[in-house]
Design a protein around this motif. Sequence first.
Motif, short mmCIF file in Angstrom:
data_model
loop_
_atom_site.label_atom_id
_atom_site.label_comp_id
_atom_site.label_asym_id
_atom_site.label_seq_id
_atom_site.Cartn_x
_atom_site.Cartn_y
_atom_site.Cartn_z
N LEU A 142 9.74 49.14 104.04
CA LEU A 142 9.67 48.31 102.81
C LEU A 142 9.74 49.14 102.01
O LEU A 142 10.25 49.19 100.93
CB LEU A 142 8.56 47.69 103.14
CG LEU A 142 8.25 46.67 103.69
CD1 LEU A 142 7.14 45.86 104.26
CD2 LEU A 142 9.35 45.53 104.55
N GLN A 143 10.27 51.00 102.45
CA GLN A 143 10.16 51.79 101.07
C GLN A 143 9.08 51.19 100.00
O GLN A 143 9.73 51.54 99.18
CB GLN A 143 11.59 51.99 100.73
CG GLN A 143 12.02 52.53 102.07
CD GLN A 143 13.92 52.44 101.85
OE1 GLN A 143 14.46 52.63 100.64
NE2 GLN A 143 14.40 53.21 102.64
N ILE A 144 7.82 51.25 100.25
CA ILE A 144 6.60 50.86 99.06
C ILE A 144 5.89 51.63 99.19
O ILE A 144 5.53 52.84 100.42
CB ILE A 144 6.16 49.70 99.48
CG1 ILE A 144 5.59 49.60 100.99
CG2 ILE A 144 7.76 48.20 99.19
CD1 ILE A 144 4.43 48.27 100.71
N HIS A 145 4.79 52.11 98.12
CA HIS A 145 3.66 52.73 97.92
C HIS A 145 2.79 51.99 96.80
O HIS A 145 2.99 50.89 97.11
CB HIS A 145 4.48 54.08 96.96
CG HIS A 145 5.03 54.51 98.46
ND1 HIS A 145 5.49 55.86 99.45
CD2 HIS A 145 6.24 54.77 97.51
CE1 HIS A 145 6.50 55.91 99.37
NE2 HIS A 145 7.65 55.80 98.28
N GLY A 146 1.32 53.01 97.25
CA GLY A 146 0.43 52.58 96.81
C GLY A 146 -0.35 52.15 97.60
O GLY A 146 -1.09 52.50 98.82
N THR A 147 -1.63 51.97 96.71
CA THR A 147 -3.34 52.33 97.54
C THR A 147 -4.07 51.08 97.63
O THR A 147 -4.02 50.60 96.43
CB THR A 147 -4.18 53.53 97.48
OG1 THR A 147 -4.80 53.27 96.22
CG2 THR A 147 -3.08 54.77 97.82
N LYS A 148 -5.32 50.10 97.42
CA LYS A 148 -5.83 49.39 97.67
C LYS A 148 -5.07 48.09 97.43
O LYS A 148 -3.68 47.48 97.83
CB LYS A 148 -6.62 49.70 97.44
CG LYS A 148 -7.71 51.26 97.80
CD LYS A 148 -9.30 51.07 96.94
CE LYS A 148 -10.28 51.99 97.17
NZ LYS A 148 -10.83 52.41 96.86
N THR A 149 -5.13 47.61 96.44
CA THR A 149 -5.29 45.91 95.97
C THR A 149 -3.63 46.27 95.20
O THR A 149 -2.31 45.58 95.34
CB THR A 149 -5.94 45.63 94.59
OG1 THR A 149 -6.76 45.36 94.94
CG2 THR A 149 -4.72 44.26 93.90
N GLU A 150 -3.54 47.53 94.44
CA GLU A 150 -1.62 48.12 94.24
C GLU A 150 -0.65 48.15 95.37
O GLU A 150 0.18 47.50 94.63
CB GLU A 150 -1.83 49.21 93.45
CG GLU A 150 -0.10 49.75 93.12
CD GLU A 150 0.09 51.41 93.08
OE1 GLU A 150 0.94 51.99 92.59
OE2 GLU A 150 -0.97 52.02 93.43
N LEU A 151 -0.94 48.32 96.40
CA LEU A 151 -0.49 48.34 97.77
C LEU A 151 -0.24 46.56 98.32
O LEU A 151 1.01 46.72 98.37
CB LEU A 151 -1.19 49.11 98.01
CG LEU A 151 -0.24 48.97 100.44
CD1 LEU A 151 1.48 50.16 100.25
CD2 LEU A 151 -1.08 50.04 101.66
#
Length: 233
Positions: A142-151
Motif C-alpha cells: 500500500l506504500q503508506i506510513h505512520g504509527t498508531k492512530t495515524e497509521l
Amino acid sequence: MIISAHQPAFMPWLGYLHKIAVSEKFVLLDQVQFEKNSFINRNYIMGQNGPFLLTVPIKIKNHLTNTIMDIAIASESNWKKKHLNSIYLNYKKAPFFKNHFSFFEEVYSNEWDTILSLNNTILNYLLKVFEINTEIINMSELQIHGTKTELIINLCKKLEAKQFIFGSKGKEYSDIKLANKENIDFLFQNYSIKKLPYRSDIFEQALSSVDIIFNLNQSSLKEFLISHGKIER
C-alpha cells in the motif's frame, strides 16, 4: 467499507480469524516492527497437561530496525520436526485429525526463509477451512506510513474505508477524536469463549485455531467462530 488490520500471527487464535471474518478487507501489518515474545512467531496448542507453546526460532539480530517482512527464520534447529511431532502426538485421536494433518506435514517439509511466508501459508489454509473470503492485503503493497492512530487513518484513506475494527485493547491507545475529524468510525472487537464444546477443562483464549479444526466438523466452524464475537463502539 469496514476494514481491520493486525501483525502477521503464527497459527492465529480464533479472535484473530473472527476480526478478519467480519471485515471486508484485512491488512497484514508486515511493515511494522517485530515484537519479541509476541504471537508473531509462536502460539499455544493443547497438550496432555494443558496449553504449551510452539515457537518458530527467528534470527533476532537487527529486529529493532527490521520490519516483520524482513525477519528470517533460524534454520539451524530441528524446530519443524518438533512442531510436527507435537501436533501429531496431541491431536492424532481428534475426530478430524486426518482432514488436516497432511497440510501440516507439507508445511513442515518445506523450507521457509521468513516468518511472514510461513504465517501467510498457514493463515490462507485456515481462512479456507473456516470459509472466510475476506480480501487480505499486505501493508507493504500500500506504500503508506505512520504509527498508531495515524497509521490506521492512513490505511482507511488508502482503502477508502469509513470504519476500522480494533481488538478489545484498541480503546487503550486509539485516538477516537482524531479519527472523528477524518470521518472514520473506530469499532472494537469483543471476543470471548468460556468453553469449547469438545473440552471439559477451562479454555485458554490464546489457543491456536489449529485446536478447533482438529476437533470440530468443518461445517460448524464459521458459525462457532462468528457466534462468540461482537463488534462494539
